[in-house]
Design a protein around this motif. Sequence first.
Motif, PDB file in Angstrom:
ATOM      1  N   ARG A 112       0.668  -0.809  -0.429  1.00 35.62           N
ATOM      2  CA  ARG A 112       0.007   0.022   0.068  1.00 35.62           C
ATOM      3  C   ARG A 112       0.706   0.765   0.184  1.00 35.62           C
ATOM      4  O   ARG A 112       1.915   1.531   0.573  1.00 35.62           O
ATOM      5  N   THR A 113       0.670   2.362  -0.553  1.00 31.33           N
ATOM      6  CA  THR A 113       1.131   3.581  -0.198  1.00 31.33           C
ATOM      7  C   THR A 113       1.225   3.730   0.957  1.00 31.33           C
ATOM      8  O   THR A 113       0.379   3.715   1.472  1.00 31.33           O
ATOM      9  N   VAL A 114       1.914   4.715   1.660  1.00 32.29           N
ATOM     10  CA  VAL A 114       2.389   5.524   2.350  1.00 32.29           C
ATOM     11  C   VAL A 114       1.164   6.450   2.752  1.00 32.29           C
ATOM     12  O   VAL A 114       0.516   6.296   4.187  1.00 32.29           O
ATOM     13  N   GLY A 115       0.728   6.937   1.428  1.00 29.14           N
ATOM     14  CA  GLY A 115      -0.819   8.004   1.856  1.00 29.14           C
ATOM     15  C   GLY A 115      -2.041   7.039   1.521  1.00 29.14           C
ATOM     16  O   GLY A 115      -2.766   6.932   3.031  1.00 29.14           O
ATOM     17  N   ASP A 116      -1.805   5.968   1.151  1.00 35.16           N
ATOM     18  CA  ASP A 116      -3.355   5.342   1.573  1.00 35.16           C
ATOM     19  C   ASP A 116      -3.259   4.135   3.046  1.00 35.16           C
ATOM     20  O   ASP A 116      -4.284   4.584   4.043  1.00 35.16           O
ATOM     21  N   ILE A 117      -2.235   4.350   3.601  1.00 37.11           N
ATOM     22  CA  ILE A 117      -1.452   4.119   5.456  1.00 37.11           C
ATOM     23  C   ILE A 117      -1.707   5.266   6.453  1.00 37.11           C
ATOM     24  O   ILE A 117      -3.098   4.656   6.877  1.00 37.11           O
ATOM     25  N   GLU A 118      -1.677   6.401   5.675  1.00 39.87           N
ATOM     26  CA  GLU A 118      -1.654   7.149   6.706  1.00 39.87           C
ATOM     27  C   GLU A 118      -3.273   7.744   6.750  1.00 39.87           C
ATOM     28  O   GLU A 118      -3.727   8.151   7.809  1.00 39.87           O
ATOM     29  N   GLY A 119      -3.900   6.915   5.396  1.00 37.02           N
ATOM     30  CA  GLY A 119      -5.409   7.684   5.663  1.00 37.02           C
ATOM     31  C   GLY A 119      -6.172   6.956   6.247  1.00 37.02           C
ATOM     32  O   GLY A 119      -7.665   6.940   6.601  1.00 37.02           O
ATOM     33  N   LEU A 120      -5.765   5.985   6.695  1.00 38.21           N
ATOM     34  CA  LEU A 120      -6.547   4.704   7.328  1.00 38.21           C
ATOM     35  C   LEU A 120      -6.839   5.093   8.778  1.00 38.21           C
ATOM     36  O   LEU A 120      -5.970   5.975   9.031  1.00 38.21           O
TER      37      LEU A 120
END
Length: 176
Positions: free
Chosen positions: A82-90
């Motif tokens: 997963r992109t870091v952005g996806d993870i940060e958005g969780l």
Amino acid sequence: MPEPTPERATAERLADLEARVAELEQRARSAAAPAEAAETAYRDRFFALEALRERVPEDGMVVYAGVVPVEGGEPLQWQYGRTVGDIEGLDWSSLAGNLDALGHPVRLSLLQAVHAGTATVAELKERAEFGTSGQIYHHINLLVAAGWLVNLRRGHYVIPPERLVPLMVVLTAAKG
């Protein structure tokens, strides 16, 4: 002993020079070998990272992968990223149940036993460290709810293939 001739002297000098050049080349290769070995060791140790760098999106990426031998079958191969952005958005707190299910020593031991081939509650009950049937079911139900175990058929549990590598990644991360 043959008498020295100009041709023989030249041939001997040429052979001597060739031997000295070969020795110098060997020394140069030996001196470069540690640096080359260090570079090779780095590439070998971080092969996944090197491959990821070629494909990483602008906002970064986290990837895990594994190849796990499976008794009587082909090795399980799994990769996820997963992109870091996806993870940060969780909503990280929404993952607490999945992590909490792994946060108990008995549940981790149950998972290890199931991974090793102990598939039923009756088999698990034979091991004193797991407690009573009721205690075993309590822990198993939490692991099933979190997706770390599935009930294949009545009373037979397995770690689902899509969760085996992630489980091993979590354990690897916990080990540090």
